[in-house]
Write a protein that holds these residues in place. Sequence first.
Motif, PDB file in Angstrom:
ATOM      1  N   CYS A   1      13.461-108.794  14.135  1.00  0.00           N
ATOM      2  CA  CYS A   1      11.568-108.734  13.815  1.00  0.00           C
ATOM      3  C   CYS A   1      11.460-109.148  15.409  1.00  0.00           C
ATOM      4  O   CYS A   1      12.784-109.561  16.259  1.00  0.00           O
ATOM      5  CB  CYS A   1      12.403-110.595  13.416  1.00  0.00           C
TER       6      CYS A   1
ATOM      7  N   CYS B   1      11.711-113.391  16.509  1.00  0.00           N
ATOM      8  CA  CYS B   1      12.058-114.102  16.462  1.00  0.00           C
ATOM      9  C   CYS B   1      14.132-113.322  16.979  1.00  0.00           C
ATOM     10  O   CYS B   1      15.226-114.020  16.896  1.00  0.00           O
ATOM     11  CB  CYS B   1      12.615-115.335  15.623  1.00  0.00           C
TER      12      CYS B   1
ATOM     13  N   CYS C   1       9.315-111.259   8.310  1.00  0.00           N
ATOM     14  CA  CYS C   1      11.270-112.073   8.302  1.00  0.00           C
ATOM     15  C   CYS C   1      11.281-113.474   7.473  1.00  0.00           C
ATOM     16  O   CYS C   1      10.690-113.788   7.343  1.00  0.00           O
ATOM     17  CB  CYS C   1      10.693-112.528   9.958  1.00  0.00           C
TER      18      CYS C   1
ATOM     19  N   CYS D   1      11.210-116.523  10.379  1.00  0.00           N
ATOM     20  CA  CYS D   1       9.920-117.155  11.055  1.00  0.00           C
ATOM     21  C   CYS D   1       8.859-116.739  10.354  1.00  0.00           C
ATOM     22  O   CYS D   1       7.391-117.095  10.437  1.00  0.00           O
ATOM     23  CB  CYS D   1      10.067-116.547  12.538  1.00  0.00           C
TER      24      CYS D   1
HETATM   25 ZN   LIG Z   1      10.711-113.603  12.844  1.00  0.00          ZN
END
Ligand SMILES: [Zn+2]
Length: 194
Positions: free
Chosen positions: A171, A174, A185, A188
């Motif tokens: 990701c 994050c 993701c 997040c």
């Molecule tokens: Zn993420």
Amino acid sequence: MLEEQHPLVGWSDVANSPEMVETIKKNKRSAVGWTWVFTLLFPVGFLIAGLLSDEVPLNEALIIGIGLGLLILAINLWRIAGMKKPVWDGVVMKKVEKKRYKRDNDDGSSQSYMEYIVLIRTERGKKKRIVERQRDRAMYDYLDVGDRVRYHPALETYEKYDKSKDQVIYCNVCRLRNSIRNDRCERCNNLLFK
Ligand SMILES: [Zn+2]
């Protein structure tokens, strides 16, 4: 169909999507917000310590607190300035493992740890390094010599040009490792760069 929507070879359009542009803005705002929090935390903390403790003179506590606050401010302003720099592309030239030593101040002995370095040459001929330590070596394992990579300064993360042989994707918001089959993701819920 999915393959056509997200070809796994090539730079992702996600970085320029309205949703990601908004996420990047939020990211910057929170970086600025945390900078203020940490900048004020030290002077306030040391002020309280100076007022409550008989052992720490108030003026000394304030000098240390303000000094640390300014140091944090400088580090964060430098980081935020870096986030505004342009995107760059490059190629992985080399991967190096290095054993480093850190001196333990308490007893003078030194401890060893591993450093994992990915060396990248940018299209403009500059050298960049990704340095990771110990078990935190995600990019070292993810990138191979010869891979084309793009750095997104606003998110401080990397994207691989050819993702077609990969089982995983990181990701860019994050940094969580996701399955390459995911579009968003798992942590997040931001769009993955594919
Ligand atoms: Zn993420």
